[in-house]
Each structure stands twice: as structure tokens, then as C-alpha cells.
Design an enzyme around this catalytic site. Sequence first.
Site, PDB file in Angstrom:
ATOM      1  CG  ASP A   1      -2.224   0.629   0.910  1.00 12.36           C
ATOM      2  OD1 ASP A   1      -2.293   1.915   0.688  1.00 12.36           O
ATOM      3  OD2 ASP A   1      -3.457  -0.005   0.725  1.00 12.36           O
TER       4      ASP A   1
ATOM      5  CG  HIS B   1      -4.844   2.493  -1.584  1.00  9.36           C
ATOM      6  ND1 HIS B   1      -4.954   2.581  -0.195  1.00  9.36           N
ATOM      7  CD2 HIS B   1      -6.120   2.582  -2.163  1.00  9.36           C
ATOM      8  CE1 HIS B   1      -5.942   3.032  -0.047  1.00  9.36           C
ATOM      9  NE2 HIS B   1      -6.899   3.020  -0.940  1.00  9.36           N
TER      10      HIS B   1
ATOM     11  CD  GLU C   1     -10.275   4.234   0.088  1.00  9.39           C
ATOM     12  OE1 GLU C   1     -11.339   4.272   1.153  1.00  9.39           O
ATOM     13  OE2 GLU C   1      -9.077   3.767   0.329  1.00  9.39           O
TER      14      GLU C   1
END
Length: 617
Positions: A260, A314, A385
Site C-alpha cells: 500500500d 494506494h 479510492e
Amino acid sequence: MIGIRAHFGQFICILLLVQQSLAFFSLPSPWGYRCGPQGGPCIKEENSGVSGLTTLAECKLTCGPHGALWPKPNSAELGKVVVKFLPKNISQRISAHPEVSNLLEEALSIFKKNIEQYHPRYWSGMDLWKNINNPKILGHSLFLDFTVSGMDTQLTLETDESYTLAVLTNGDQTTATIIAASFFGARHALETLSQLIDHDEIDGSLMIVSSAMISDSPAFPYRGILLDTSRNFISVRAIERTLDAMAANKLNTFHWHITDSHSFPLYLTSLPKMAYYGAYSSSQIYYPADVKHVVNYGRVRGIRVLPEFDAPAHVGNGFQWGPHNGLGNLAVCVNREPWQSYCVEPPCGQLNLANPKMYDVLGQIYKEMVELFSPIDLFHYGGDEVNLNCWNTTDEITNWMTENGYGLDDNAYYKQWSVFQEKSQQLLTAANKGKKVPGILWTSHLTEAGRADQYLNAQDYIIQIWTTGVDPLIGELLDKKFRVIFSNYDHWYLDCGFGAWVGEGNNWCSPYKGWQKVYDNSPLKIATNLTTSFDPKLVLGGEAALWTEQADDSVVDSRLWPRSAALGERLWSNPDHNWEPAEVRLIHQRQRLVKRGIEADRIQPQWCHHNEGLCYL
């Protein structure tokens, strides 16, 4: 003086011997158990010695339609008496393809260890069975007879995981006959068989239900747990314990969110600087041998290890080496502040869509991941995201967007994001020697209302739902024939309900999701509520997620278990009732996990385990 020392030494030796004997000295319990009316619950009574009461363990094995089985099977008929034996008297015959036979031999070793761990002194290192002298116990044998018709040794969404298990006792031999279409079904049968066995506290041996007929298969082909090892590093040993517990609950997919923006703990032979820049320390890295070990450790326990490389968001730490090596910025917004403007949590980072060399690196990452996790039948691309403001405030990207006439509005970025995803799929397919496998993507802006089929092919992608179980998007995705995996955070995010790690108060997805809430989350009921008509086969199953902002080795077991056991029964059995009828068995399954070395959370006083049905509101 010398004599005094000698006597003192003898005294110490005697004292140690007494202490050791006292440590393992036990009195018979004054309590016994009988099975209540209509098959349960186990009722505790004072044992007069003539009432025919059993031990608690024996009662739990034989009482009720499912005894101590978890998850409950499709069909089960269990005997009401047990026979006693020793683990050294287990033998087997295997009729299967040689590769399947080899895997079954490994699974048998795990089975034998699991049942030996039922002995309360297993961890003492002592010879547990040497003092058993009862000729009847010494002479009783357990014979396992396997017939596996299929040759599959790799799990896919089409694998037949069904099995039948027949247990029959004739004289001094109990035979367990296992018939399955695949290794995976036979392994599940072994797990069920291990749950028909327990330690007998009276004679110190093992005991097994004398007869049983079980026919079983899973309700869903995808039954998973996600573990994040980037936010905090999780050791290989802790991952092994997670896989052990998954196998005990017939969960079949370990979704490894390995990297991540926080860290890149995966060592890549061709890109060593990813871990050099991205790992928290040199001791917190997964080397190729570690990954291959985890993959094989999972396979012999009936579990696929599913890799995820989350992109284009990420990402971040680990990518800083690009400029020093003439590759330019591989990622942008890395650790940029204020973080709230550029990502959902610190630290920030997204791949640089304007840099073609980024794709060269991405292709190499995929190549090594495919080799490490081979053979893959699924790949998780992440894909959630994305913060458009990150890209839209980076000159390199806005200039590239403008020079190519793409525009700078939201739809322009969504389009380039979808181009990135298409290129990612091509690179992954090339890394997999031209074989395309289904990709999994989180719900995101690309899958929002009206967008999913605009940007993604339903034949190529499975959508993993992390929004709530009342999100109308679920119905739209099913109507558009997307396959889905449920991880709705309102029931299946196991990191919820703790104190905030940024700011104060509780974390964003509070409250805590108790095992009851996990159990009652039915993917098919959610789908039925959100669409008028759908193909149930589009609902592949579900997955509980443990994001590790606030978890590491010290708590990973208790965060996952026994709540993920509730997930196991939901996805294997798909029960038509709520959590209440399952409570007694769930509490016992938690005890079983602890015996097997899993530090599962305690969810009731032990008194409740000894007094079934009396801890209620």
C-alpha cells in the site's frame, strides 16, 4: 558443610518432582452432562456415578443435529456414543491421482497434529499417551479410506469442493470413508472428521463419534479473509496461524493485501529497490521463499492465496527510487501534505499516468507476482479510492492531459484511469504467459451508477463490494451481469469499532462488528433486496477484511477470530436462521481454535461454555 549442601540439593530435586506431579494431577469432575430433550442443549448435573452422564466434550460431540461441527454441513446423521483410540493407531488407504495422493498425505499430517492438540498437555512436550494401559483403547484403530475421482490440485471458482463422509464402527475398528471429487473436498472431509474427535478427560485418550453419515458442499465458491500487511507488517508465522484457522472453518481464499502507500514489504528480485525504499526495516520483508511458502502452506489447507497489487492509488513508499535511476517520477503525491487534500488517509501516493516508464515497472511487478503466486486463477487489481485532486494538482500530469487533448474534468480523469486499468490487465496477462484470468476490483468511482459497464467488461472483472449492504449499486452491478464478492463494511470490516488513529473519538467505520452481525450478513438476501431478478451464480461469496492501521502480530488472531468463524458458516452453509441457534457451536469452535494454537478472542465466560443456553437476554 558438604553434607548440608548435598541434602539441600536432594531436597530441591524432590521438590521439583513434586511440583511436576502436582502440575499434572487432576481430580475427577463432580459434574456430568446429558443431552437435553429434542437433541440439546447439553445439561450439566452433579455426577452421582450411576446416572449415565458423560463428560462435556463427549456431550458436545454427540448432542444435537450437528454436534460440535462448524460450519454445519448440508446433511448430517451423528451417532450418540463414542469409541476411544490413540493417534498412533490411525492408518489410511488412498485411491487418487498421485499428485492428489501427495497432497492428501500432507493434509493427513495436519489432521493428526490437529487432533493431538486436543490433549490439554499437548504444548508441554511430554509423551501424552504413554500411560494409557486400557487394552480396549490400545486395541482400537481408526482407518481412513479415501477415494478422490478428480485430478485438480489447484483451486478455482469451478472446483468441486463437495464430499461425503461415512463413519462406521465394527468391533475394534472405526472406518471413516471419504469420497470426494477433488483434493479440496477430501481435505474438507478431514476437517469435519477432526471435529468428530476430541480428548477424553477420563481415560486420557482420544474419542470419536462411533457412527456418522455426512454429505456436504459449500454454498459459495469464494470464501475469504483479507489481511493487510502494509500498514503494519504481519509475520509469516502469524499468516500461518491465519491459514490454520481458515482451514478449520473451511474458508478458501486468503486475500493478501501485501502493499500500500505505507510500505512495500515485498522483495522483488528484478526491482530490489522497491523493498529497499518501501519496507519498514530489513527484518520486515517478504522474500520470494516466504511468499512461495505461504502459497504452498495455504494450498495443502485448501486455500488459494490471492495476491493484490492495489493501483493506481494506494501506492507511494517504495517508488521513490525512480528519479535516481533515470525513470522519472513513478508515483506522484507521495507523502504530500496536507494529506486530507490528496488521499483518504496518510500517507498519500498514486501512480504517475503521464510517465510511460511507470508501465515498464508495473509490468515487472506483475511478472514477479505471477511467478511468486503461481499458478494464479484470479488477480486483485485493487483500484479504489483514487483522489482526482492528486493528479489534477500535479503539473506533470495536468500538462500531459492538456497536451494530449484529454481535458481536465472529472470524466477525463476517469477515462484515463480506465485506460490504465486496461493496460494493467494487458500487462498482467502478458506476465501470465498470455493466459487471461478474471480480475477483481473494489467498488470505486469507476463502478459508480452508470459507469461500470462504460469502463469495465463484466466478463473480465469481478467487483468486490466494500460499501454498505443497502447500496443500490449492488443491484445495478448484478443487473449488468457483473460477478460480485461481498465485503460490505457495515458487517464484514473487522477493524471497526476501535479508537481513532488520526484525531480522537472512534475510527471511521465504528461500531464494532460482533460475531452475531458477521453471521447474519447474507449476500443472497442483500442481492434479493436490491434487485428484482438476478442470477444467484453472480454472487460468488464474500470476504471479511482486516485493515491493519491498528493491528499487528500481537492482536491479529483476536481481531480475526472467532468472528471469521461466523463468516465461515455463513459462506459455507448459508443458514436460513440468525445467529442464535449457532451460538453454542460457535463458542465451542472458539475453544477448538485455541487448542490448535490460535489466540482467538474470548467472547463469553467459560461458564457459558459449560452451561449451554443459559447466557441469554
